[in-house]
Scaffold this motif. Sequence first.
Motif, PDB file in Angstrom:
ATOM      1  N   THR A 197     -34.723   4.458  17.463  1.00  0.00           N
ATOM      2  CA  THR A 197     -33.602   3.535  17.307  1.00  0.00           C
ATOM      3  C   THR A 197     -32.658   3.550  18.508  1.00  0.00           C
ATOM      4  N   LEU A 198     -32.897   4.421  19.479  1.00  0.00           N
ATOM      5  CA  LEU A 198     -32.127   4.323  20.723  1.00  0.00           C
ATOM      6  C   LEU A 198     -32.379   2.984  21.420  1.00  0.00           C
ATOM      7  N   ALA A 199     -33.501   2.334  21.076  1.00  0.00           N
ATOM      8  CA  ALA A 199     -33.768   0.994  21.614  1.00  0.00           C
ATOM      9  C   ALA A 199     -32.717  -0.014  21.131  1.00  0.00           C
ATOM     10  N   TRP A 200     -31.987   0.336  20.087  1.00  0.00           N
ATOM     11  CA  TRP A 200     -30.920  -0.531  19.581  1.00  0.00           C
ATOM     12  C   TRP A 200     -29.592  -0.293  20.293  1.00  0.00           C
ATOM     13  N   ALA A 201     -29.480   0.743  21.088  1.00  0.00           N
ATOM     14  CA  ALA A 201     -28.177   1.220  21.544  1.00  0.00           C
ATOM     15  C   ALA A 201     -27.376   0.154  22.288  1.00  0.00           C
TER      16      ALA A 201
ATOM     17  N   TYR B 102     -32.603  11.394   8.999  1.00  0.00           N
ATOM     18  CA  TYR B 102     -32.188  10.422  10.013  1.00  0.00           C
ATOM     19  C   TYR B 102     -30.679  10.467  10.196  1.00  0.00           C
ATOM     20  N   ARG B 103     -29.945  10.658   9.113  1.00  0.00           N
ATOM     21  CA  ARG B 103     -28.482  10.726   9.230  1.00  0.00           C
ATOM     22  C   ARG B 103     -28.056  11.876  10.139  1.00  0.00           C
ATOM     23  N   GLU B 104     -28.704  13.023  10.013  1.00  0.00           N
ATOM     24  CA  GLU B 104     -28.364  14.159  10.882  1.00  0.00           C
ATOM     25  C   GLU B 104     -28.622  13.819  12.341  1.00  0.00           C
ATOM     26  N   TRP B 105     -29.770  13.175  12.609  1.00  0.00           N
ATOM     27  CA  TRP B 105     -30.073  12.792  13.990  1.00  0.00           C
ATOM     28  C   TRP B 105     -29.014  11.810  14.497  1.00  0.00           C
ATOM     29  N   ALA B 106     -28.691  10.806  13.670  1.00  0.00           N
ATOM     30  CA  ALA B 106     -27.749   9.769  14.102  1.00  0.00           C
ATOM     31  C   ALA B 106     -26.350  10.351  14.335  1.00  0.00           C
ATOM     32  N   GLU B 107     -25.927  11.279  13.495  1.00  0.00           N
ATOM     33  CA  GLU B 107     -24.630  11.929  13.706  1.00  0.00           C
ATOM     34  C   GLU B 107     -24.608  12.640  15.059  1.00  0.00           C
ATOM     35  N   ASP B 108     -25.693  13.305  15.393  1.00  0.00           N
ATOM     36  CA  ASP B 108     -25.749  14.069  16.633  1.00  0.00           C
ATOM     37  C   ASP B 108     -25.879  13.183  17.864  1.00  0.00           C
ATOM     38  N   HIS B 109     -26.253  11.911  17.674  1.00  0.00           N
ATOM     39  CA  HIS B 109     -26.449  11.001  18.815  1.00  0.00           C
ATOM     40  C   HIS B 109     -25.536   9.779  18.723  1.00  0.00           C
ATOM     41  N   ARG B 110     -24.463   9.901  18.015  1.00  0.00           N
ATOM     42  CA  ARG B 110     -23.582   8.770  17.770  1.00  0.00           C
ATOM     43  C   ARG B 110     -23.003   8.204  19.051  1.00  0.00           C
ATOM     44  N   THR B 111     -22.752   9.033  20.057  1.00  0.00           N
ATOM     45  CA  THR B 111     -22.149   8.521  21.290  1.00  0.00           C
ATOM     46  C   THR B 111     -23.076   7.558  22.029  1.00  0.00           C
ATOM     47  N   ALA B 112     -24.388   7.687  21.816  1.00  0.00           N
ATOM     48  CA  ALA B 112     -25.326   6.764  22.464  1.00  0.00           C
ATOM     49  C   ALA B 112     -25.139   5.339  21.961  1.00  0.00           C
ATOM     50  N   PHE B 113     -24.534   5.212  20.763  1.00  0.00           N
ATOM     51  CA  PHE B 113     -24.336   3.892  20.160  1.00  0.00           C
ATOM     52  C   PHE B 113     -22.890   3.418  20.290  1.00  0.00           C
ATOM     53  N   GLY B 114     -22.098   4.117  21.106  1.00  0.00           N
ATOM     54  CA  GLY B 114     -20.750   3.663  21.376  1.00  0.00           C
ATOM     55  C   GLY B 114     -19.661   4.355  20.601  1.00  0.00           C
ATOM     56  N   ALA B 115     -19.999   5.414  19.836  1.00  0.00           N
ATOM     57  CA  ALA B 115     -18.954   6.126  19.103  1.00  0.00           C
ATOM     58  C   ALA B 115     -18.092   6.911  20.077  1.00  0.00           C
ATOM     59  N   GLU B 116     -16.826   7.033  19.748  1.00  0.00           N
ATOM     60  CA  GLU B 116     -15.899   7.804  20.590  1.00  0.00           C
ATOM     61  C   GLU B 116     -16.218   9.297  20.506  1.00  0.00           C
TER      62      GLU B 116
ATOM     63  N   SER C 132     -33.709  -1.235   8.085  1.00  0.00           N
ATOM     64  CA  SER C 132     -32.383  -1.647   7.612  1.00  0.00           C
ATOM     65  C   SER C 132     -31.619  -0.455   7.045  1.00  0.00           C
ATOM     66  N   GLY C 133     -32.344   0.499   6.444  1.00  0.00           N
ATOM     67  CA  GLY C 133     -31.701   1.719   5.974  1.00  0.00           C
ATOM     68  C   GLY C 133     -31.131   2.525   7.117  1.00  0.00           C
ATOM     69  N   GLN C 134     -31.858   2.582   8.220  1.00  0.00           N
ATOM     70  CA  GLN C 134     -31.347   3.270   9.401  1.00  0.00           C
ATOM     71  C   GLN C 134     -30.114   2.552   9.954  1.00  0.00           C
ATOM     72  N   ALA C 135     -30.162   1.224   9.961  1.00  0.00           N
ATOM     73  CA  ALA C 135     -29.014   0.452  10.442  1.00  0.00           C
ATOM     74  C   ALA C 135     -27.791   0.696   9.558  1.00  0.00           C
ATOM     75  N   THR C 136     -28.000   0.807   8.260  1.00  0.00           N
ATOM     76  CA  THR C 136     -26.896   1.091   7.342  1.00  0.00           C
ATOM     77  C   THR C 136     -26.278   2.453   7.631  1.00  0.00           C
ATOM     78  N   VAL C 137     -27.139   3.449   7.834  1.00  0.00           N
ATOM     79  CA  VAL C 137     -26.656   4.794   8.168  1.00  0.00           C
ATOM     80  C   VAL C 137     -25.847   4.765   9.454  1.00  0.00           C
ATOM     81  N   LEU C 138     -26.376   4.103  10.478  1.00  0.00           N
ATOM     82  CA  LEU C 138     -25.643   4.015  11.748  1.00  0.00           C
ATOM     83  C   LEU C 138     -24.297   3.334  11.564  1.00  0.00           C
ATOM     84  N   GLY C 139     -24.291   2.258  10.782  1.00  0.00           N
ATOM     85  CA  GLY C 139     -23.047   1.540  10.547  1.00  0.00           C
ATOM     86  C   GLY C 139     -22.005   2.410   9.869  1.00  0.00           C
ATOM     87  N   GLU C 140     -22.453   3.232   8.917  1.00  0.00           N
ATOM     88  CA  GLU C 140     -21.527   4.127   8.229  1.00  0.00           C
ATOM     89  C   GLU C 140     -20.955   5.165   9.197  1.00  0.00           C
ATOM     90  N   ILE C 141     -21.793   5.659  10.084  1.00  0.00           N
ATOM     91  CA  ILE C 141     -21.343   6.668  11.043  1.00  0.00           C
ATOM     92  C   ILE C 141     -20.387   6.064  12.069  1.00  0.00           C
TER      93      ILE C 141
END
Length: 284
Positions: free
Chosen positions: A140-144, A270-284, A199-208
């Motif tokens: 999902t880094l392809a979405w970044a 997936y949520r654990e991975w996304a939390e640890d890589h949140r900055t790749a998707f623009g999180a502060e 879409s489940g992954q997208a939902t998780v990312l959106g929540e994070i």
Amino acid sequence: MILVTGATGTIGGEVVRQLAARGEMVRALTRDPAAARVPSGVEAVPGHPGDRASVEGAMAGVAAAFLVGVFGPDDAEHDRGLVEAARSAGVRRIVKLSSIGTGDPRLAGFGRWHLPGEEAVRESGLEWTVLRPSSFASNTLAWADAVREGTPAPNPMGEGQQGVVDPRDVAEVAVRTLLEPGHTARTYTLTGPETISASGQATVLGEILGRPVTLLSPTVDQRREQLLGAGLGADYADSLMAGARFIEEGGNAVVTDDVPEVLGRPARSYREWAEDHRTAFGAE
């Protein structure tokens, strides 16, 4: 000495890092050692699985090897060559990175990419382990870029559920099987703890991230045109299309206990991975 091929890839790079962190002697096979970012103390050597001479040189003095030889449908002989070079060099233990679903006829050509390599490994006479990971969370880094820009992210693989696995878990299993006894003649199917759709992954990312993440799913014809437009041959594109269809039809909705069995802890979600890589998707 442990040789890691594919040493700058998603899994190989993490295997190198984890082995180095354990204080192991590591040799990393890479096309361009000067450009390779490897930990201090790791010996980076030039080579590629398709260059038999470079592989044979890299195998000298190696006790165990992590084999990554298949990057597309034309690489089966690379895998065989890696195994033959390991045997000739006196390597004792080999661990091959394969793919979930290998051998499943529903995957068509994609399901056959790793079969020759798996057969060579099993017939090698060496201590061997085969790893068959599911879809990587890091895909999902392809979405970044799209997520950072607030535009729909590309979703070429449809909405099928998958046992998405954290690459760090795959690498840790590889490290354990390279270093520890008890994994000989085992084929591990590596998944996360649950199935999840795109879409489940997208939902998780959106929540994070605290903002919606939307996906753009092309039609089947659009997907094939995109693959061909990216320079892939028709056979390669059709193999990938078969893989996407397999996922959409539920073929990859698989969860196993192999990661917990080897690591002695639950697989990361997936949520654990996304939390640890949140900055790749623009999180502060």
